[in-house]
Motif scaffolding. Structure first.
Motif, PDB file in Angstrom:
ATOM      1  N   ARG A 175      11.387   0.361  -3.886  1.00  0.00           N
ATOM      2  CA  ARG A 175      10.174   0.708  -3.147  1.00  0.00           C
ATOM      3  C   ARG A 175       9.069   1.158  -4.091  1.00  0.00           C
ATOM      4  NH1 ARG A 175       6.928   1.189   0.774  1.00  0.00           N
ATOM      5  NH2 ARG A 175       6.126   3.167   1.529  1.00  0.00           N
ATOM      6  N   ARG A 176       9.424   1.954  -5.079  1.00  0.00           N
ATOM      7  CA  ARG A 176       8.423   2.447  -6.023  1.00  0.00           C
ATOM      8  C   ARG A 176       7.785   1.290  -6.798  1.00  0.00           C
ATOM      9  NH1 ARG A 176       9.408   6.878 -10.820  1.00  0.00           N
ATOM     10  NH2 ARG A 176       7.245   6.993 -11.458  1.00  0.00           N
ATOM     11  N   ARG A 177       8.607   0.309  -7.199  1.00  0.00           N
ATOM     12  CA  ARG A 177       8.056  -0.845  -7.917  1.00  0.00           C
ATOM     13  C   ARG A 177       7.093  -1.622  -7.042  1.00  0.00           C
ATOM     14  NH1 ARG A 177      13.675  -2.748 -10.207  1.00  0.00           N
ATOM     15  NH2 ARG A 177      13.630  -3.735  -8.185  1.00  0.00           N
ATOM     16  N   LYS A 178       7.410  -1.769  -5.756  1.00  0.00           N
ATOM     17  CA  LYS A 178       6.507  -2.477  -4.843  1.00  0.00           C
ATOM     18  C   LYS A 178       5.194  -1.732  -4.680  1.00  0.00           C
ATOM     19  CE  LYS A 178       9.853  -4.947  -2.006  1.00  0.00           C
ATOM     20  NZ  LYS A 178      10.379  -5.135  -0.650  1.00  0.00           N
ATOM     21  N   VAL A 179       5.258  -0.416  -4.599  1.00  0.00           N
ATOM     22  CA  VAL A 179       4.039   0.378  -4.454  1.00  0.00           C
ATOM     23  C   VAL A 179       3.172   0.253  -5.701  1.00  0.00           C
ATOM     24  CG1 VAL A 179       3.162   2.742  -4.276  1.00  0.00           C
ATOM     25  CG2 VAL A 179       5.030   1.984  -2.792  1.00  0.00           C
ATOM     26  N   VAL A 180       3.798   0.358  -6.882  1.00  0.00           N
ATOM     27  CA  VAL A 180       3.046   0.239  -8.134  1.00  0.00           C
ATOM     28  C   VAL A 180       2.441  -1.157  -8.259  1.00  0.00           C
ATOM     29  CG1 VAL A 180       3.252   0.268 -10.655  1.00  0.00           C
ATOM     30  CG2 VAL A 180       4.376   2.024  -9.295  1.00  0.00           C
ATOM     31  N   TYR A 181       3.209  -2.184  -7.888  1.00  0.00           N
ATOM     32  CA  TYR A 181       2.698  -3.554  -7.918  1.00  0.00           C
ATOM     33  C   TYR A 181       1.483  -3.697  -7.002  1.00  0.00           C
ATOM     34  CZ  TYR A 181       2.496  -8.609  -7.286  1.00  0.00           C
ATOM     35  OH  TYR A 181       2.066  -9.907  -7.222  1.00  0.00           O
ATOM     36  N   GLY A 182       1.591  -3.159  -5.798  1.00  0.00           N
ATOM     37  CA  GLY A 182       0.478  -3.234  -4.848  1.00  0.00           C
ATOM     38  C   GLY A 182      -0.764  -2.525  -5.353  1.00  0.00           C
ATOM     39  N   ILE A 183      -0.568  -1.378  -5.963  1.00  0.00           N
ATOM     40  CA  ILE A 183      -1.708  -0.643  -6.520  1.00  0.00           C
ATOM     41  C   ILE A 183      -2.355  -1.427  -7.653  1.00  0.00           C
ATOM     42  CG2 ILE A 183      -2.345   1.415  -7.850  1.00  0.00           C
ATOM     43  CD1 ILE A 183      -0.257   2.940  -6.143  1.00  0.00           C
ATOM     44  N   ALA A 232       7.004  -5.228 -11.318  1.00  0.00           N
ATOM     45  CA  ALA A 232       7.702  -5.560 -10.074  1.00  0.00           C
ATOM     46  C   ALA A 232       9.118  -6.055 -10.335  1.00  0.00           C
ATOM     47  CB  ALA A 232       6.920  -6.616  -9.309  1.00  0.00           C
TER      48      ALA A 232
END
Length: 64
Positions: free
Chosen positions: A2-10, A52
């Motif tokens: 989840r953290r990787r997805k959030v960082v990718y989105g940002i 990601a």
């Protein structure tokens, strides 16, 4: 994960914002700054992909 997805989105949001600002707003004030912003925005997606996919191979080998 989840953290990787959030960082990718940002990171991709920042990339998109830089492109929009560099093409729509900034050239009126400084064309050189617009070019610099576009270059920075073009470099972000490869790093976002690395973030990601960080650790994907390690988890696959252990069967998780």
């Amino acid at each position: 994960m989840r953290r990787r997805k959030v960082v990718y989105g940002i990171m991709m949001g920042v990339c998109l914002t830089l492109f929009v600002l560099a093409w729509a707003v900034v050239p009126r004030f400084s064309p050189a700054a617009a070019v610099g912003m576009s270059v920075v925005a073009a470099v972000i997606p490869p790093f976002a992909a690395v973030v990601a996919n960080w650790g994907v191979d390690r988890t696959d080998r252990r069967g998780r």
